[in-house]
Structures are given as C-alpha cells and as structure tokens.
Design a protein around this motif. Structure first.
Motif, short mmCIF file in Angstrom:
data_model
loop_
_atom_site.label_atom_id
_atom_site.label_comp_id
_atom_site.label_asym_id
_atom_site.label_seq_id
_atom_site.Cartn_x
_atom_site.Cartn_y
_atom_site.Cartn_z
N ALA A 1 0.82 -1.26 0.14
CA ALA A 1 0.11 0.02 0.04
C ALA A 1 0.89 1.31 -0.12
O ALA A 1 0.33 2.16 -0.64
CB ALA A 1 -0.87 0.09 1.19
N LEU A 2 2.25 1.24 0.65
CA LEU A 2 2.82 2.37 0.52
C LEU A 2 3.79 2.66 -0.92
O LEU A 2 4.25 3.49 -0.99
CB LEU A 2 3.97 2.16 1.83
CG LEU A 2 3.22 2.79 3.10
CD1 LEU A 2 4.11 2.43 4.26
CD2 LEU A 2 3.08 4.42 3.04
N PHE A 3 3.91 1.28 -1.26
CA PHE A 3 4.51 1.39 -2.69
C PHE A 3 3.79 1.93 -3.54
O PHE A 3 4.52 2.71 -4.52
CB PHE A 3 4.86 -0.20 -2.91
CG PHE A 3 5.44 -0.74 -4.47
CD1 PHE A 3 6.71 -0.50 -4.48
CD2 PHE A 3 4.45 -0.76 -5.18
CE1 PHE A 3 7.16 -0.70 -5.81
CE2 PHE A 3 5.02 -1.09 -6.49
CZ PHE A 3 6.44 -0.83 -6.93
N VAL A 4 2.59 1.62 -3.67
CA VAL A 4 1.81 2.29 -4.84
C VAL A 4 1.84 3.80 -5.04
O VAL A 4 2.14 4.46 -6.07
CB VAL A 4 0.22 1.71 -4.77
CG1 VAL A 4 -0.51 2.37 -5.52
CG2 VAL A 4 0.38 0.39 -5.14
N PRO A 5 1.44 4.62 -4.09
CA PRO A 5 1.49 6.32 -4.30
C PRO A 5 2.99 6.66 -4.39
O PRO A 5 3.04 7.64 -5.12
CB PRO A 5 1.09 6.44 -2.97
CG PRO A 5 1.19 5.46 -1.61
CD PRO A 5 1.10 4.30 -2.61
N GLN A 6 4.06 6.01 -4.11
CA GLN A 6 5.39 6.35 -4.10
C GLN A 6 5.89 6.15 -5.70
O GLN A 6 6.51 6.79 -6.19
CB GLN A 6 6.26 5.87 -3.36
CG GLN A 6 6.01 6.27 -1.86
CD GLN A 6 6.94 5.69 -0.92
OE1 GLN A 6 8.23 6.65 -0.95
NE2 GLN A 6 6.88 4.92 0.00
N VAL A 7 5.46 4.91 -6.17
CA VAL A 7 5.73 4.60 -7.48
C VAL A 7 4.79 5.19 -8.50
O VAL A 7 5.08 5.13 -9.68
CB VAL A 7 5.83 3.05 -7.50
CG1 VAL A 7 6.34 2.54 -9.15
CG2 VAL A 7 6.80 2.52 -6.67
N SER A 8 3.36 5.20 -8.13
CA SER A 8 2.40 5.82 -8.96
C SER A 8 1.71 5.00 -9.96
O SER A 8 1.39 5.22 -10.80
CB SER A 8 2.88 7.13 -9.54
OG SER A 8 2.01 8.25 -9.28
N ALA A 9 2.19 3.67 -9.52
CA ALA A 9 1.37 2.50 -10.51
C ALA A 9 1.44 1.28 -9.74
O ALA A 9 2.24 1.15 -8.97
CB ALA A 9 2.28 2.50 -11.76
#
Lengths: 392, 579
Positions: free
Chosen positions: A276-284
């Motif tokens: 869940a934290l990975f997604v907003p930082q990588v934006s995909a």
C-alpha cells in the motif's frame, strides 16, 4: 539467538533510523537544490520504494527465516495491498483523467458503462473504495483473508517444505493471470496508474512525497521492532522450533498448523501494508508486480541479506534494489548475469547472507587456529571436535 | 509389301489425320473465343460486354483466362490506332530496362509489330486500361472460377468448386456435371457433389429440391449447413410456398450435419486434450525424475528444455542453409549442408538425439557444479537453480537474440487432415506417440536396468543404498543427467508446436511442478495420470471459459485436490517420518 536487545544492534538500528527518518528528509527539505548535500524528491521517492520492499522482506523473513516456510506468494499479498489502496487513489482522480469521466479512464476505455449501467460504469465492488479508510482497512483485510484461506487449506493437510513453495507459486501464478484479464475489473495489464491526489493533497508534490517516504520509514521501523519483539516471546521460540523440527513440536502437543497459519497471515498483512505504501510512491501498480518471478526475487533479497536475522533482510532488500537501479542503467545487458550468479554464489557459499559473513569468517579463523593447534597437540583437538559435533 | 505393313501405314495416317484435324479445330475455336473477348472489351454497352464474357464459358484458352484476370485487375489495355481502331492488348510480363514490355493482341494472340516488322514496346503507364464495373468484375471472377475447375492442382479445383457451389447458380450445373464425369480426385468429386446438391437445393420444384436437401445431409456437408439453416428460416416463414416436406427434409439434414460436427468437436477436443497432455507429460517427465526421484527443485528445468529447442534450431541450421549466432559477443557463422527434401527432413531425428545429449550435458554440469552441494537444503536448491535459469535465459538472449527463432517442421510433421471438420495435425500425432514412447522408455530404464535399480534404491533410502555399495554420488549424477536429457528432448518436441524463444521454459515451469506434485512425487504413473487429467480438463474448459480462465480454474482445482490427497494421486508409501 539472543533474547535481549544487544547494545550493539540497538546502536546500529538507532543510527540507521536517524539517517533514514531525520537526515535524508531534512536534506531534501532544507538544502537548496544546487547544494552537494541535496537529496532530490525523485531520489527520496526511490528510497521510499526500497523501504517498502524492505517491509516486504521482513514479512518473508518472519516466514522463512524464523518459521521455515518458504512462500513464493508474498508479492501477491504485496500487490493485493497495493491494489486496495490503488483503487481508492484511482477513484480520487475523478474528472482529472484523460476522458474527463467520473469513472477511471480504463473503465471508459473498456466500455464498463455498458456493463454496469446502474452505477454509471463503476463495478459494484469498487464503490466502497471511495472512502480512504475503507481502502486502508482493505489493505490489511484482503491479504489477510487470502492468506488465511490458502494457509488454512495448505497447513491443514500438512503441505510443507518445497510442496508449499510450489503451491504458493501456483497461487501467485493463477492470481497474476487473473489480474492480467481486462474483465477482472482491475485495469488488465496496465493496472492502476496516473494517480493525482491522496487525501486531497497533490500526490506529486514534494511535501506529500516526503510524507509518504517518512511513513514508509516509520512503518519499517515499527515492523522491525514488532518482529523483533514477536520473535523474542515464547511464541517466537515455538516458531523457531517449528523451523528446526516441526514433528518434534507437533509431538510435544502444539498445534503447529495454527502457529504457522498465524505467522502466514501476519506476514501477508505486513506485505500488504508495504504494498500500500509502494503504490503512491511509484504511482502505479500492475500485475507484473505479482508474477512468481518477483516473489522469488524478494526471497533472494532475504537470502542475500541474511535470514533468521532482523537486519539482514532490510540490508538485502535495500542493497539489491539500489544496486539494481544503478546496474539496469549502467549495464542493463549484464544485469541478469550478475543477479543470477549472485543467487548461486550466496546459496552455495553464504548460507547466512551478508549479515552472517563476520560469523562465517570467525568460524573459518577458528578452524585454521584449531588446525594449527592440532599439529601441536592432537589429543586436545579431538576433544574439541567431539564437543563441536555434540553442539551441532 | 505385305498387308500388315499396309494396315499399319493406314492406321498411322488415320491417327495423324485425327490429331491434325483436332488441332486445327481447336485452333479455330480458340481464335473464336479470343475474338469474342476482344469484341467484348471494346463494346460500348455494359450488357453486351457481360453477354460476351458469358460466351467464354467453354473456353479452355490460356490467353483468354489471362486476359480476363488482367481485365479484372485493370491491367488489360485498349490501344487506339490512328484509324480510330481500338485494339485490346495485354502487356508481356517481361520488362526491359525502361519498364516497357511487348504487347499481345487479344484478337489473335500475336505480338504487336511496327511497320518494319519489329515488336513494338509499350509503357504500362502510357496506356488506357479497359473499363470495368463491379458487375463486370464479378462476372469475370465467376468465369475464372469456372476455369479454375480445370486447374491441374486438385486443391485449387476443390476451392473453385466450393465457391461456385455456394453461389447456387443453376447455370453452372452442366459444368459441374461435365466435370464430375472426368474428375478423378476423390475430394474434388465430393466437393462437386456438394456443389451440385447445393445448387439444386435452390430449385423451384420440390421434387428436385428435397432429394438434394437429403443428399446434403447424407454427405454431412458442413459447408452447406449455413445455407440449410437460412433456407429453413425462409421456408418456415412461408410453409405454403415450400411445403412441409421440404421443411422436414431441411430439419433432418441440419440435425444430421450438426450431429456430425458435434462428433468432430468431441474427437477434436479429446485429440487436443491428449496432445496438450502429451506436451505436459514430456515436459514434466524430466522433472518427475529430478524433483520426484531426487527431491531437487530445479527451477532451471524450463531452461534445460529451451536448451533442447535451441539445439533443434542449430541442427536445423546445419542441415539447411546454415546459421548465425553470437557467442559472448563474437558473431559465429556456420555453413549449412544446404540439404533439401528428405535430407533436410532427417535433421529432426538428429536433433532429437543431439538435444538429449546437449541437455544432459547441461544437467551434468549443473549437478556437479551446484546441486550436489544442496541435496540437504532443498529450499535453497530452488534459489540457486533460479539463478541458473536467469543466467541461461540471458545467454539464450545474447546468443540467439531476444526474438523467437524459426524451427521448421520436417515435411512429414507438417500438414493435417480433418475429422468431421476438426483439424488434426500430424505434429500433434507425433507428440502423442513420442510421449508414449519416452514414457515407456523411462519405465523400462527404471525397472529393467541396473541403473534404474540403483536409482530406485537411492531414492528409497540414500544411506542404506550407500551402505550396500551403490555409488550414490554417481547415481545422482546419472539421474540428473537423465532427467535433464528428457527435458531436452521435450524442448526439441516443443519446437514443432510452440514458439522457441528465451522465455520458452518460463511458460511451462509452473505447470510442470503442479503436475509432478499432483501425480504424487516420485511416481511416473502418477505423472502420466496427472498430465492427462490436466490436459483434458484444460481443453474441455477452454471453449467455455477461454484459455486463461481455464488455466486459472485448473490451478485452483489442483490446490483443492491436494486438500483431499495431500501427497498426490499416487502415494509412494514410506516409513520415514519426513516423507
């Protein structure tokens, strides 16, 4: 395996935490961009990504390093957590998308309005994800439920060792194929992308990026402390006993299946939160994040860093990913050779990973010393070897 | 001069006279058709043109056919001379350096000549093409199809007949019947029969129509099903005109043909299921030995298969036109023998053996270099061999390129026949028989040879086997080489039915592991059963759910099945606690 928190480890963790949580964000926020010490927002986001991978690695370590369960499905849970938050972020794009529609772009593109006319094109299970808190809850619940069902089925019928690995790989593979399908309503092979806002803030602004980074770092620290605590309890002791000889634990009257199920679900939750934290930082997020190969790669981070140790997986995950980012730019062609030979080398010669290197060197040194000694006094060395044999 | 000699002279003379006269007559005819065509081209009236073309129906002249085809494509030209005379011409296909060609006069088939007698040359772009309309082109097309009924190649004849039959034009009936009398090829004969019945089906009179409908049913004519169904809709809408009898005949024939197709589909599905099962079986058999018997998880198994496929590619290159690849960045070119026909086809036999040897060597290296250190750590053998698989994939990419390579099937494996409308390929038949062959071979090896005995002994109890003098180290090596060699042969086989590329192995590895686990580890019979089950289920589910969803369901079903029998379908009994 020491029960207490040794001073040296405390010191190392403290210094690392200070660098990750205080120094790097400060360098990003308070130094001018032209300064030599400046950390760009892009780099910070990249480090944030490594930190979420480290969370995933901690989950794998809890399973593999401490309980002896090698799951090749951890990236599935990571992605499930990512998809849960990604769905919310997707809905928050609103009319800012390319089609200026109320529903996410891919739904317009795949002609969902014709399929779900009563909701204006939004599949019914997407509707609750308009609430951030529901999505945040699902980040935990979805991986946990999937892990519970699969783990319950697998551990109940005493599937273990390599069979469990193969089955979890099959599960990941099946899920991956499923998510690649367009009619599975999660965006097909493009996945979810082009997020605009999170909790009302611009997701690409430096401030939000910094906050996300801090969240990842903080969560990593919390996960680390939690795992550290858990493994030092009586539960942790049983966990390690299962790893070393499951049958003896079973015959001592412990329901090992329940212990394993608990740790499996826990690791899934940890992975899900990391995702869940990975997604907003990588934006995909897209299905290629959950291919069996990704799960294997994550296992290798743990193996390289050193399993059965809390710091090892973090070092492995951050180290290999940082190296990968560099290497895929500098010598992309050779990267598969490097990573391939690294696996072979680490499994053959460094069973305890990077973190176990000092100990390995000490053992070698002791052996050399012993050999030298045995030349002088053969009788003594014979005693030493026997005692070593018993200790083993 | 005796009588016999005289008689012979007379006979010879008569034969010569007949031949000559027939030649003469034919020449006259041809010229006539050519004149009709030339007249039609320059006719002003569209109907007159159509009439003219329709008169060409009995022509067997090649020039007429060529000119018609050219006309349809706008490559027939009209040359207007000084005296306002229009001459239809066709340009020769051979061009000179300036792109000019000689012109053939349609009227008599002669080359156009200048005043001095030399052949005149024309540039296509300088000429006016003869006018065409879509109606004209259609008519020409039909005419060409009628000519195609006399094509020397049976397949062309059949296609032409099928196409003409579907036009249901009663004008063609005499041509069909005439052709049927002289046709020898059974397939074309059947197609002619179908075309005749199909054409008669559209007849006004029920007496002609109904027997034709029934005959179509008897013929199991899949091509006419669509027409029959259409006709039934028309007929049921207007029973008064067509009569109950026709409707009944239609229904009977439709049911009969659909039944026929259904059987075809069943056989087709079973066949495809068997062939998929065989592919999985061939791929999983090597794994059943390395994983099942030795307990080593070889994640590079798929890549060992790819070694076999690439070996087939290389052997093919050496037998054929040569091959090029780059070894560690150095381009290498190997000259091929340049064989064709049977000589080239023999490559496949050599490739099968070579792929076994190559893959076995790779397996041997793998076992000696890595796996023998990891027998006590099976989970870690998984990681190390995955590293090997990454390295091998990249080596393939660097050596043969990232794109798929082309492996041609030998002529005896390409081609297929149809059963009730379902295509059945020879390559798949080969894969099925090959699977049977290697399963039997492996069975014999494991049960009838001393190596097999040793392998089974080591598998059951490594320490005990070692104690009674089995060199377990050597047996491990041989077993792993054998399993890898089988994988290599599987790869060679796969090159006939699937794409050969660097990631070939990745697409089979999960399935292979599932089959070995499902069948019961260490049990060849289990592997066979499991691959049959998985292959069949996949093919049965595929028409309803699509390939991907079918596969997902099969994976899910395997996971659930293992709840019921955790050790697989066939359990190898053992007293050991850890199994």
């Amino acid at each position: 395996m020491t029960q207490s928190f040794p001073k040296r480890e405390f010191l190392i963790v403290g210094i690392l935490a200070a660098i990750v949580l205080v120094v790097l964000p400060c360098l990003n926020a308070f130094t001018p961009p032209e300064s030599a010490f400046h950390v760009s927002t892009f780099s910070l986001s990249l480090y944030g990504k490594y930190l979420t991978y480290a969370i995933l690695a901690l989950g794998i370590n809890l399973l593999w390093g401490y309980t002896g369960i090698l799951s090749l499905g951890q990236c599935l849970f990571f992605s499930l957590g990512g998809y849960a938050l990604g769905m919310h972020l997707m809905l928050m794009i609103g009319r800012l998308g390319q089609y200026k529609a109320d529903i996410p772009d891919f739904m317009v593109f795949l002609e969902f309005p014709a399929k779900y006319p009563e909701t204006g094109g939004l599949p019914p299970h997407w509707i609750p994800f308009k609430s951030f808190w529901f999505a945040a809850l699902m980040v935990v619940v979805v991986p946990a439920v999937v892990a519970y069902i699969f783990g319950w089925l697998a551990f109940r019928s005493r599937i273990k060792g390599v069979y469990f690995s193969i089955l979890s790989q099959a599960l990941t593979y099946a899920a991956c194929l499923m998510f690649f399908r367009n009619d599975f309503t999660f965006g097909g092979n493009n996945g979810l992308t082009d997020f605009k806002t999170i909790l009302g803030y611009d997701i690409n602004s430096p401030g939000v990026k910094r906050a996300l980074y801090l969240c990842s770092g903080g969560l990593l620290l919390l996960t680390y402390l939690f795992c550290r605590w858990l493994t030092s309890t009586k539960y942790g002791l049983i966990q390690r006993a299962i790893r070393d000889s499951e049958n003896r634990v079973l015959f001592s009257g412990y329901a090992t299946a329940n212990f394993k199920l608990f740790v499996f679900v826990l690791a899934a939750i940890i992975s899900g939160v990391g995702g869940a934290l990975f997604v907003p930082q990588v934006s995909a997020i897209n299905p290629s994040e959950m291919t069996p190969a990704k799960s294997l790669e994550a296992v290798v981070w743990v193996a390289v860093g050193g399993r059965g140790n809390m710091l090892g997986p973090i070092i492995g995950a951050v180290g290999i990913n940082a190296f990968k980012s560099y290497a895929t730019h500098a010598f992309a062609e050779q990267w598969p050779y490097i990573i391939g030979f690294l696996f072979i080398f680490v499994t053959l010669f460094m069973p305890k990973g990077i973190i176990g290197l000092p100990e390995q060197f000490r053992t070698i040194k002791r052996r050399i010393q012993q050999r030298n000694k045995s030349v002088d006094t053969p009788a003594e060395s014979a005693v030493a070897t026997t005692s070593e044999g018993v200790a083993k | 001069m005796d009588m016999a000699f005289l008689l012979r002279r007379i006979v010879i003379f008569l034969i010569a006279a007949v031949i000559l006269s027939s030649l003469f007559a034919r020449g006259q005819d041809t010229n006539e058709f050519r004149r009709i065509l030339a007249a039609a081209v320059i006719a002003d009236d569209g109907d007159a043109q159509l009439e003219g073309i329709k008169q060409l129906i009995n022509s067997s002249d090649e020039l007429v056919a060529r000119a018609l085809a050219a006309w349809r494509l706008g490559e027939l030209y009209v040359l207007t001379t000084g005296a306002d005379e229009k001459i239809p011409i066709l340009l020769d296909s051979r061009l000179d350096e300036e792109g000019r060609a000689r012109a053939i006069r349609i009227r008599d088939g002669e080359y156009l000549k200048g005043e001095t007698g030399e052949e005149k040359l024309f540039l296509a772009s300088d000429l006016t093409p003869a006018d065409t309309t879509s109606r004209l082109r259609r008519t020409i097309k039909t005419m060409l199809d009628l000519y195609a009924m006399a094509n020397p190649m049976p397949r062309m004849r059949r296609d032409a007949v099928v196409k003409l039959g579907q036009e249901q034009n009663p004008d063609y009936l005499p041509h069909f019947e005439a052709r049927q009398k002289i046709e020898t090829d059974p397939e074309v004969k059947r197609a002619l029969n179908e075309a005749i019945q199909l054409t008669r089906m559209a007849d006004e009179s029920a007496a002609v129509r109904n027997p034709a409908i029934i005959a179509l049913g008897e013929l199991n004519s899949i091509n006419s099903l669509h027409f029959l169904k259409q006709f039934r809709t028309t007929a049921t809408n207007d029973p008064a005109k067509y009569g109950q009898e026709t409707i009944q005949a239609l229904t009977a024939s439709i049911v009969k043909i659909e039944n026929h197709i259904w059987w075809g589909n069943v056989v087709g599905t079973v066949f495809r299921g068997f062939s998929l099962a065989s592919v999985l079986l061939i791929a999983a058999l090597g794994l059943a030995i390395t994983f099942g018997l030795m307990g080593v998880i070889n994640m590079a198994h798929g890549e060992v298969m790819a070694v076999g496929s690439y070996t087939a590619f290389m052997v093919q290159g050496i037998f054929g036109t040569g091959l090029m690849f780059s070894l560690f960045g150095n381009p290498i070119r190997i000259k091929g023998f340049g064989l064709t026909g049977t000589g080239f086809d023999a490559y496949f036999v050599v490739a099968l053996m070579a792929s076994f040897i190559m893959a076995a060597l790779v397996g041997l290296l793998l076992e000696r270099g890595i796996i023998r250190f990891l027998y006590k750590r099976p989970l870690e053998s998984l990681l190390a061999t995955w590293g090997v698989s990454l390295v091998l994939q990249q080596i393939f990419r660097h050596t043969f390129g990232a794109a798929n390579v082309q492996v041609d099937s030998p002529s005896f494996l390409s081609g297929s026949f149809t059963f009730n409308g379902s295509p059945i390929g020879f390559n798949r038949i080969f894969v099925i028989s090959f699977a049977l062959f290697i399963v039997y071979g492996t069975y014999l090896l494991l049960t009838k040879t001393s190596l097999g005995l040793q392998i089974r002994a080591v598998m059951q109890n490594r320490n005990m086997a070692s104690c009674v003098g089995v060199r377990t180290d050597r047996v491990n090596m041989m077993t792993f080489a054998l399993g890898s060699g089988l994988a290599g042969m599987a790869g060679c086989c796969l090159s006939q039915i699937a794409n050969v590329g660097p990631s070939l192995g990745q697409s089979y590895i999960v399935d292979c592991f599932m089959i070995v686990v499902l069948g019961g580890v260490g049990n060849i019979v289990g592997t066979v059963t499991a691959s049959m089950g998985v292959g069949m289920t996949n093919q049965i589910l595929e028409p309803w759910l699509g390939a991907v969803l079918g596969k997902i369901i099969v994976l899910g079903a395997i996971i659930l099945f293992l709840q019921w029998r955790p050790a697989g379908i066939f359990v190898t009994k053992s007293r050991s606690l850890e199994g």
